[in-house]
Design a protein around this motif. Sequence first.
Motif, PDB file in Angstrom:
ATOM      1  N   ASP A 151       1.006  -1.092   0.033  1.00  0.00           N
ATOM      2  CA  ASP A 151       0.089   0.079  -0.064  1.00  0.00           C
ATOM      3  C   ASP A 151       0.940   1.238   0.000  1.00  0.00           C
ATOM      4  N   PHE A 152       0.447   2.115  -0.957  1.00  0.00           N
ATOM      5  CA  PHE A 152       1.347   3.570  -1.229  1.00  0.00           C
ATOM      6  C   PHE A 152       0.570   4.704  -0.156  1.00  0.00           C
ATOM      7  N   PHE A 153       1.251   4.774   1.059  1.00  0.00           N
ATOM      8  CA  PHE A 153       0.670   5.861   1.908  1.00  0.00           C
ATOM      9  C   PHE A 153       1.817   7.010   2.052  1.00  0.00           C
ATOM     10  N   ASP A 160       8.516  11.902  -7.118  1.00  0.00           N
ATOM     11  CA  ASP A 160       9.112  11.213  -8.276  1.00  0.00           C
ATOM     12  C   ASP A 160       9.410   9.867  -7.937  1.00  0.00           C
ATOM     13  N   HIS A 161       9.303   9.262  -9.124  1.00  0.00           N
ATOM     14  CA  HIS A 161       9.771   7.825  -9.272  1.00  0.00           C
ATOM     15  C   HIS A 161       8.840   6.738  -8.356  1.00  0.00           C
ATOM     16  N   TYR A 162       7.556   7.102  -7.773  1.00  0.00           N
ATOM     17  CA  TYR A 162       6.726   6.135  -7.184  1.00  0.00           C
ATOM     18  C   TYR A 162       6.033   5.334  -8.348  1.00  0.00           C
ATOM     19  N   ASP A 163       5.989   6.195  -9.718  1.00  0.00           N
ATOM     20  CA  ASP A 163       5.397   5.381 -10.712  1.00  0.00           C
ATOM     21  C   ASP A 163       6.329   3.925 -11.069  1.00  0.00           C
ATOM     22  N   ASP A 191      -4.118  14.163  -4.956  1.00  0.00           N
ATOM     23  CA  ASP A 191      -3.048  13.961  -4.154  1.00  0.00           C
ATOM     24  C   ASP A 191      -1.692  13.949  -5.015  1.00  0.00           C
ATOM     25  N   TRP A 192      -1.083  15.104  -4.904  1.00  0.00           N
ATOM     26  CA  TRP A 192       0.114  15.011  -5.689  1.00  0.00           C
ATOM     27  C   TRP A 192       1.302  14.012  -5.419  1.00  0.00           C
ATOM     28  N   HIS A 193       1.053  13.534  -4.087  1.00  0.00           N
ATOM     29  CA  HIS A 193       2.196  12.689  -3.829  1.00  0.00           C
ATOM     30  C   HIS A 193       1.927  11.424  -4.556  1.00  0.00           C
TER      31      HIS A 193
END
Length: 302
Positions: A151-153, A160-163, A191-193
């Motif tokens: 899960d991405f919290f 950057d680079h979470y994609d 949510d830009w994060h």
Amino acid sequence: MDMAFRRRSSAIALLFLALVLSFLAGPATARKTGQLTVFWGRNKYEGSLREACDTGLYTTVIMSFFNVFGHGRYWTDLSGHPVPGVGNDIKHCQSRHITVLLSIGGGGDGYSLPSSRSAADVADHLWNVYLGGRRNGVFRPFGDAVVDGIDFFIDRGAPDHYDELARNLNRYSGRGKKVHLTATPRCAFPDWHVERALATGLFERLHVRFYDDARCSYNRAGLRGVIEEWSKWTARYPRSQVYLGLAAANVPGKYGDKVSLEALYYDLLPNVQKAGNYGGIMLWDRFYDKQTRYGAAVKYWA
């Protein structure tokens, strides 16, 4: 006379039964999924992971947080829970058909992904330490237990680079057990994060946090404020199941965000459940839910 009385009595009984059934299947059952997710791991007094699963309330438990990564250092903080028993608890929960995820990020500042290389390294670490990897010499704190996904919290740092991290994790799904990806964004859209990560289309679920934000918390912005943002999330990500994230208690120092049961049943849920990709309810968190028993009240409305 006696026959008429019996007919009136039967009619009254039927009317009463109809009213009872109307309440039980009332507004909040518009589109029930029965899915209730809870975050676990933020307070050592919340009880063990096994205890959370044995309540029979939750269909998914999200362990939190893997909160140091991206710079060659890795750490998971479970708030004082004894780690040696967690692996067996994970397997116990899964034996009860409860999904167990590991959440990355959280409120600290010990994580970010400064490069494509770091995204690949973090994916490799997650795969071999918590997921299905079996690299020799790698220490697995939960033993041979394998979490069902990540899960991405992401609440801090650059997006950057979470994609790339999501794509790298998804590639491991071809090596055996599928790596399920979910995200837990803030309610104000976007949510830009995590916006770039979500654009990959790889996330099965979004647990959108409709609390701790005056712009879209029910007790601050009202139904209109919630639905305005909810509609954006459900429309933008039609292939993802979108969960209504709620606080199980009014947390000191935060916005008073625990939605009353009456408002939830008669106002909020009937409206969010109109979305075709409504997925269920997410609660923050097990510690507060254990105190308030909020989850026990909303479980069958979810």
